[in-house]
Motif scaffolding. Structure first.
Motif, PDB file in Angstrom:
ATOM      1  N   PHE A 152      19.358  64.724  24.512  1.00  0.00           N
ATOM      2  CA  PHE A 152      20.076  64.863  23.256  1.00  0.00           C
ATOM      3  C   PHE A 152      19.106  65.154  22.107  1.00  0.00           C
ATOM      4  O   PHE A 152      18.008  64.599  22.062  1.00  0.00           O
ATOM      5  N   HIS A 206      21.925  51.269  31.252  1.00  0.00           N
ATOM      6  CA  HIS A 206      22.730  50.246  31.932  1.00  0.00           C
ATOM      7  C   HIS A 206      24.243  50.429  31.746  1.00  0.00           C
ATOM      8  O   HIS A 206      24.978  50.485  32.730  1.00  0.00           O
ATOM      9  N   LYS A 217       7.553  51.346  26.730  1.00  0.00           N
ATOM     10  CA  LYS A 217       8.755  52.193  26.713  1.00  0.00           C
ATOM     11  C   LYS A 217       8.504  53.397  25.838  1.00  0.00           C
ATOM     12  O   LYS A 217       7.815  53.264  24.835  1.00  0.00           O
ATOM     13  N   ASP A 240      20.457  49.226  23.944  1.00  0.00           N
ATOM     14  CA  ASP A 240      19.423  49.077  22.918  1.00  0.00           C
ATOM     15  C   ASP A 240      19.602  50.048  21.752  1.00  0.00           C
ATOM     16  O   ASP A 240      19.093  49.792  20.661  1.00  0.00           O
ATOM     17  N   LEU A 297      17.876  43.407  24.987  1.00  0.00           N
ATOM     18  CA  LEU A 297      17.833  42.915  26.366  1.00  0.00           C
ATOM     19  C   LEU A 297      18.858  43.683  27.190  1.00  0.00           C
ATOM     20  O   LEU A 297      19.976  43.925  26.725  1.00  0.00           O
ATOM     21  N   GLY A 298      18.452  44.016  28.426  1.00  0.00           N
ATOM     22  CA  GLY A 298      19.328  44.793  29.296  1.00  0.00           C
ATOM     23  C   GLY A 298      20.681  44.146  29.518  1.00  0.00           C
ATOM     24  O   GLY A 298      21.698  44.824  29.671  1.00  0.00           O
ATOM     25  N   SER A 323      13.825  48.750  33.510  1.00  0.00           N
ATOM     26  CA  SER A 323      12.664  48.113  32.875  1.00  0.00           C
ATOM     27  C   SER A 323      12.465  46.666  33.300  1.00  0.00           C
ATOM     28  O   SER A 323      11.413  46.097  33.027  1.00  0.00           O
TER      29      SER A 323
HETATM   30  C1  FAD Z   1       8.352  45.678  29.973  1.00  0.00           C
HETATM   31  C2  FAD Z   1       9.782  45.349  29.698  1.00  0.00           C
HETATM   32  C3  FAD Z   1      10.446  44.431  30.491  1.00  0.00           C
HETATM   33  C4  FAD Z   1      11.766  44.105  30.233  1.00  0.00           C
HETATM   34  N1  FAD Z   1      12.387  43.208  31.039  1.00  0.00           N
HETATM   35  C5  FAD Z   1      13.658  42.887  30.815  1.00  0.00           C
HETATM   36  C6  FAD Z   1      14.332  41.971  31.667  1.00  0.00           C
HETATM   37  O1  FAD Z   1      13.753  41.442  32.616  1.00  0.00           O
HETATM   38  N2  FAD Z   1      15.630  41.681  31.387  1.00  0.00           N
HETATM   39  C7  FAD Z   1      16.289  42.253  30.345  1.00  0.00           C
HETATM   40  O2  FAD Z   1      17.469  41.953  30.159  1.00  0.00           O
HETATM   41  N3  FAD Z   1      15.700  43.139  29.547  1.00  0.00           N
HETATM   42  C8  FAD Z   1      14.398  43.470  29.745  1.00  0.00           C
HETATM   43  N4  FAD Z   1      13.774  44.348  28.917  1.00  0.00           N
HETATM   44  C9  FAD Z   1      14.564  44.976  27.846  1.00  0.00           C
HETATM   45  C10 FAD Z   1      15.254  46.168  28.444  1.00  0.00           C
HETATM   46  O3  FAD Z   1      14.293  47.130  28.739  1.00  0.00           O
HETATM   47  C11 FAD Z   1      16.217  46.874  27.502  1.00  0.00           C
HETATM   48  O4  FAD Z   1      16.959  45.976  26.772  1.00  0.00           O
HETATM   49  C12 FAD Z   1      17.150  47.742  28.348  1.00  0.00           C
HETATM   50  O5  FAD Z   1      16.407  48.688  29.058  1.00  0.00           O
HETATM   51  C13 FAD Z   1      18.127  48.454  27.462  1.00  0.00           C
HETATM   52  O6  FAD Z   1      19.001  49.169  28.262  1.00  0.00           O
HETATM   53  P1  FAD Z   1      19.657  50.503  27.765  1.00  0.00           P
HETATM   54  O7  FAD Z   1      20.642  50.869  28.794  1.00  0.00           O
HETATM   55  O8  FAD Z   1      20.094  50.384  26.371  1.00  0.00           O
HETATM   56  O9  FAD Z   1      18.458  51.562  27.709  1.00  0.00           O
HETATM   57  P2  FAD Z   1      17.481  52.120  28.863  1.00  0.00           P
HETATM   58  O10 FAD Z   1      17.452  51.226  30.022  1.00  0.00           O
HETATM   59  O11 FAD Z   1      16.182  52.411  28.181  1.00  0.00           O
HETATM   60  O12 FAD Z   1      18.178  53.493  29.253  1.00  0.00           O
HETATM   61  C14 FAD Z   1      18.293  54.568  28.344  1.00  0.00           C
HETATM   62  C15 FAD Z   1      18.303  55.878  29.075  1.00  0.00           C
HETATM   63  O13 FAD Z   1      18.487  56.938  28.129  1.00  0.00           O
HETATM   64  C16 FAD Z   1      17.662  58.037  28.482  1.00  0.00           C
HETATM   65  N5  FAD Z   1      17.352  58.804  27.282  1.00  0.00           N
HETATM   66  C17 FAD Z   1      16.451  58.499  26.321  1.00  0.00           C
HETATM   67  N6  FAD Z   1      16.437  59.467  25.357  1.00  0.00           N
HETATM   68  C18 FAD Z   1      17.348  60.392  25.745  1.00  0.00           C
HETATM   69  C19 FAD Z   1      17.810  61.619  25.167  1.00  0.00           C
HETATM   70  N7  FAD Z   1      17.328  62.094  24.005  1.00  0.00           N
HETATM   71  N8  FAD Z   1      18.797  62.295  25.797  1.00  0.00           N
HETATM   72  C20 FAD Z   1      19.314  61.816  26.964  1.00  0.00           C
HETATM   73  N9  FAD Z   1      18.911  60.669  27.555  1.00  0.00           N
HETATM   74  C21 FAD Z   1      17.940  59.970  26.954  1.00  0.00           C
HETATM   75  C22 FAD Z   1      16.414  57.390  29.088  1.00  0.00           C
HETATM   76  O14 FAD Z   1      15.762  58.297  29.939  1.00  0.00           O
HETATM   77  C23 FAD Z   1      17.000  56.187  29.823  1.00  0.00           C
HETATM   78  O15 FAD Z   1      17.283  56.507  31.152  1.00  0.00           O
HETATM   79  C24 FAD Z   1      12.453  44.705  29.154  1.00  0.00           C
HETATM   80  C25 FAD Z   1      11.797  45.638  28.358  1.00  0.00           C
HETATM   81  C26 FAD Z   1      10.482  45.960  28.614  1.00  0.00           C
HETATM   82  C27 FAD Z   1       9.798  46.963  27.736  1.00  0.00           C
END
Ligand code: FAD
Length: 386
Positions: free
Chosen positions: A101, A35, A147, A300, A312-313, A65
């Motif tokens: 990474f 995000h 996840k 996260d 949370l996203g 997600s």
């Molecule tokens: C079923 C479910 C439903 C959810 N619904 C909600 C909701 O409705 N509202 C809400 O606010 N939150 C929701 N959440 C929580 C939400 O998923 C997380 O808080 C959010 O995705 C975190 O965002 P982020 O950008 O940190 O990580 P992510 O969205 O997980 O993005 C991380 C990215 O990093 C990439 N990545 C991973 N490892 C590597 C690596 N080694 N090298 C390079 N890239 C990599 C991944 O491919 C991914 O694209 C939900 C979670 C789940 C499991």
């Protein structure tokens, strides 16, 4: 090793050594495209004008997600939740390296990728998301989990296969381990899809599913699931999950398919690379690593030390603009802005069959309106990056 592009290094001999001078451009490596980083990519032109060049290391696609359980249950196609990171980078003139990474050398300011490559940086930001926390259970590696997405897609394919042969006399037996908001979403969505062709069991260690939601909302979600014949088993301590069975409170229980939704923790690479632990990469209010000024973490993956945040996203979404402001401030030597999280975030749990439960603090409501609101928020956010 790839040199730090955009950094013109001028060397000349001086007293038996070398003097190095660098041009003013700075190379910022965005590791993972979740995000907050997706937002940073859209700000590439402003950052470029200020002398900052971005490079993204991430898989080709991002999977949203907020739609994960709808995708898992087949209520939405996987494409509905996908963002083409490569196309987004192209549109904003950002270099995109497809990869993952693996390691970091903060002294040399380089990171290593899973395929053995090396990339240099002046500043690096991590946005690697999270993985399901096994919480002491033994999980077979092929058991699906909410996840990362690779493990969710295993569930989608297997469910389609099983559903074609399911009948009310021989329903698909599905165990959902964990009754948090994700487990509730999945149970609701699956029950809505399979109806009499499914036998959905939700296993929760606590007295009642829905931790983190107001008491009334927890009761309402349980009622909705029971109306759809979801079997809710509380005080269930799951010890092991395999493809065809699990062990709960010492007893074996067979299933055709399981899904683990027991809460989220930082990906193992965070610990393996020496950047943090299961809580995440420890950052200050400025989102900088507690020990390294030039290392940031967001979403996260970050462990926000001023006050730990729920995974949370919405927090990641709000950190994106702060990270951009920080990268711009770093160019001028201005103080870096702190991230000030909102005290209570709105969360909407999609219970399937056209209903959702919305909660913020102690306030909550349930019904079709909540689902419409969720759809509007999801669509607006996704449209920004398409
Ligand atoms: C079923 C479910 C439903 C959810 N619904 C909600 C909701 O409705 N509202 C809400 O606010 N939150 C929701 N959440 C929580 C939400 O998923 C997380 O808080 C959010 O995705 C975190 O965002 P982020 O950008 O940190 O990580 P992510 O969205 O997980 O993005 C991380 C990215 O990093 C990439 N990545 C991973 N490892 C590597 C690596 N080694 N090298 C390079 N890239 C990599 C991944 O491919 C991914 O694209 C939900 C979670 C789940 C499991």
């Amino acid at each position: 090793m790839t040199p730090r592009s955009g950094t013109l290094v001028i060397r000349w001999p001086f007293r038996g050594g070398w003097i190095l001078a660098t041009s003013a451009r700075e190379r910022v490596l965005l590791v993972g495209a979740g995000h907050p980083h997706l937002h940073v990519v859209t700000c590439a032109p402003a950052l470029r004008a200020a002398g900052t060049d971005l490079i993204v290391l991430a898989p080709v696609d991002f999977h949203y997600s907020g739609l994960a359980s709808a995708v898992a249950a087949g209520a939405q196609p996987p494409e509905a939740a996908r963002i083409d990171v490569a196309a987004l980078c192209r549109r904003h003139g950002v270099e995109h390296r497809v990869g993952r990474f693996a390691t970091i050398d903060p002294e040399q300011r380089t990171i290593g990728t899973e395929d053995g490559g090396t990339l240099g940086y002046d500043r690096v930001s991590f946005n690697l998301g999270s993985v399901v926390a096994p919480g002491g259970m033994h999980l077979d590696p092929d058991v699906p989990a909410v996840k990362p997405f690779e493990r969710l897609s295993v569930f989608v394919d297997r469910l389609d296969e099983l559903d074609t042969s399911a009948t009310p006399r021989r329903p698909v037996r599905i165990s959902i381990v964990g009754g948090g908001p994700s487990g509730l979403e999945l149970a609701g969505q699956l029950a809505a899809r399979l109806r009499t062709r499914g036998l959905i069991r939700l296993l929760e260690r606590d007295e009642r599913p829905g931790a983190g939601l107001p008491v009334g909302a927890r009761r309402r979600s349980v009622r909705r699931l029971m109306e759809r014949n979801v079997e809710i088993r509380v005080r269930s301590h799951v010890e092991q999950v395999a493809a065809d069975h699990l062990v709960v409170n010492g007893q074996r229980q067979d299933h055709d398919l399981a899904m683990v939704a027991t809460g989220l923790s930082a990906p193992p690479t965070v610990l393996e690379a020496g950047l943090g632990d299961a809580r995440g990469i420890p950052v200050r209010a400025t989102l900088q690593h507690v020990d390294h000024d030039e290392v940031y973490a967001v979403g996260d993956t970050a462990y926000f030390t001023p006050g730990p945040l729920p995974r949370l996203g919405v927090y990641g979404v709000r950190q994106g603009p702060v990270l951009v402001a920080s990268l711009l401030a770093a160019r001028t030597g201005a103080p870096l802005p702190p991230f000030e999280p909102q005290r209570e975030a709105l969360r909407i749990v999609d219970l399937g069959a056209g209903r959702a439960l919305a909660a913020r603090g102690r306030w909550w409501t349930e019904g079709r309106g909540s689902l419409l609101l969720k759809r509007r928020i999801d669509e607006r956010w996704l449209a920004r990056y398409r």
